[in-house]
Motif scaffolding. Sequence first.
Motif, PDB file in Angstrom:
ATOM      1  N   THR A  83       0.867  -1.123   0.009  1.00 38.77           N
ATOM      2  CA  THR A  83      -0.091  -0.004  -0.030  1.00 38.77           C
ATOM      3  C   THR A  83       0.959   1.192   0.056  1.00 38.77           C
ATOM      4  O   THR A  83       0.750   2.323  -0.550  1.00 38.77           O
ATOM      5  CB  THR A  83      -0.921  -0.179   1.303  1.00 38.77           C
ATOM      6  N   ILE A  84       1.990   1.291   0.760  1.00 42.85           N
ATOM      7  CA  ILE A  84       2.820   2.483   0.873  1.00 42.85           C
ATOM      8  C   ILE A  84       3.579   2.691  -0.540  1.00 42.85           C
ATOM      9  O   ILE A  84       3.702   3.798  -0.969  1.00 42.85           O
ATOM     10  CB  ILE A  84       4.007   2.273   1.893  1.00 42.85           C
ATOM     11  N   ARG A  85       3.775   1.671  -0.931  1.00 40.48           N
ATOM     12  CA  ARG A  85       4.572   1.716  -2.581  1.00 40.48           C
ATOM     13  C   ARG A  85       3.474   2.160  -3.555  1.00 40.48           C
ATOM     14  O   ARG A  85       3.772   3.027  -4.383  1.00 40.48           O
ATOM     15  CB  ARG A  85       5.035   0.383  -3.013  1.00 40.48           C
ATOM     16  N   THR A  86       2.373   1.762  -3.295  1.00 43.45           N
ATOM     17  CA  THR A  86       1.244   2.076  -4.357  1.00 43.45           C
ATOM     18  C   THR A  86       1.214   3.833  -3.880  1.00 43.45           C
ATOM     19  O   THR A  86       0.943   4.577  -5.048  1.00 43.45           O
ATOM     20  CB  THR A  86      -0.091   1.398  -4.174  1.00 43.45           C
ATOM     21  N   PHE A  87       0.994   4.097  -2.776  1.00 39.54           N
ATOM     22  CA  PHE A  87       0.723   5.458  -2.500  1.00 39.54           C
ATOM     23  C   PHE A  87       2.090   6.356  -2.986  1.00 39.54           C
ATOM     24  O   PHE A  87       1.957   7.526  -3.706  1.00 39.54           O
ATOM     25  CB  PHE A  87       0.857   5.828  -0.901  1.00 39.54           C
TER      26      PHE A  87
END
Length: 559
Positions: A83-87
């Motif tokens: 999720t952080i990488r997607t953000f």
Amino acid sequence: MKNSKLKSTAKSLVFLFGGILLIVLIIRFVPFRLDLTAEKRYSLHPSSIAVLEALEEPVEVEILLTGNLPGGMRRLQRAIEETIRTFNAYSRQRISFYYEDPMALPADLREDYIVGLATYGINPTNLFITEDGGQKSRLIFPGVVVRNEEFETGALLLQGERGMGPDEKLNHSVENLEYELIQAIRKISTDKAFAVGMTIGKGEMKEDEGFGIVEALVDLHEVYKIPMEQATKPEDLDPFDIIIIAGPKESFSEREIYFFDQYLMKGGNLIILLDASTFELENAGGDGTVAMPLDHGLDQLLFRYGIRVNKDLIQDMNFGYHPVMAGYYGDEEQVVPLPWPFYVAAGRMAAHPITKGLDQVMFRFVASMDTVKADGVSKTPLIFGSEVSRKLAAPVRIAFEDMAKEPNLEDFGLGNLPLLYLLEGQFTSLFRNRFLPEGVDRNTYKESSKGGKVLVAGTGNLFKSQKDFRDGNPLPIGEDPFNNTQYANRQLLQNAVNFLLEPDGIMASRTKTLQIRPLNKLKVREEKTKWQLINILVPVVFFILIGLLWGFLRKRKYT
């Protein structure tokens, strides 16, 4: 012949490296993402993307879930990373992350650090893992700390309704990752603040009792007191994005009711928490006291909007506890928490952004509600009581001595009573086809709404703070000092306010659903050998055939 072969090989290499370079340039300057999953688990809600695109400085995420974890927790850990990488892919500023184990910190720093995490609602969870043929326990912190150069906040990521199994709780936590993380980023990065007003002057919550509302909302909103006796026209309420009416003990005048009505007609949002009965709990000792119907003047208003708060009290077998003095030990009072069916610990939630995945919510002395016809208004029940409950019509006896009696379960024949309603749609003014209050400007009157929402509960205590029995200080909403229990009332308030303000905003990301697709254990057992052979032999045979075909073609070409 050799020169032509060299030229052909060189040309092929040029085309190969040129194609690779072209692909790299396209990816570098024209980035794109494809989410091929059925439930779009790697896609972000447009409101989340808007928050990320508006970032003006880098964000750092400290992941506290680390160490030797079992499979389910590793899945949550990987989901946090993803999720952080997607953000970061959508953000205009860099979003980085690293791991930090609070239990690995030096002893002189560990205690203060863990206390600091508790202020963000991140409390340790005792996890049992199998290691070296035996079970060991260790504390984990299933949350993150999010910070930029100026501010810092935290978020607890392992959440779920009471009664959920471990897999359901983990799946729900993964579903909510986008919301929890984007909410934390928004807290430290946005300057936008909405105005939330709380009415005073009619016996509503005292200052200490309203502490929890301010504490829960102050990070993102500005909270104000509204003395209704000073309001002279409906426009005096316009600056507020939400108005909370929590437990009035005195009746509102017709003029004040008109102001609330017109505020809603102009698109405002109301949270109305009403006590249907009045009593003095301090007098519940001995022979007890009696709860009598309370007239607060808002019954007709709610009836026009499609809801009726009944003059009764609900008792539920899924109850909380109330502290009662059981005598003295020496010269010290002995306080014992006893079961109290008037305290409803509600854990049956609707699949709505406000309530999805909430833990139990405490309703103290709550009245039942019925819906009535109101054209254009949809009425959504959000929280329900258990399957074993009953309604007691006012007047209702309230006595601590009843706690010692065994309840007769045959009397508790009702189930799933709705305790919280959300009203949405096109509301009709209470004053349509009626005389307006004297002195109001008839030119500004509106007989129907252009939006707005109403949240209704039959108790004024839903967001009331309890006091710490040791020092008398008010506690955050939902914290029970006698039972060392944290109910989800605080999160309910935050979710409700965020949804009323921005129903299509980041709250909408809470509707994301990820399916659990467990393997069929019977089929696995029956077909285990077949699939093992397929997985081992098919790749080997495939590459052997490719090798034979390649050799045959080369032999045919150069013979």
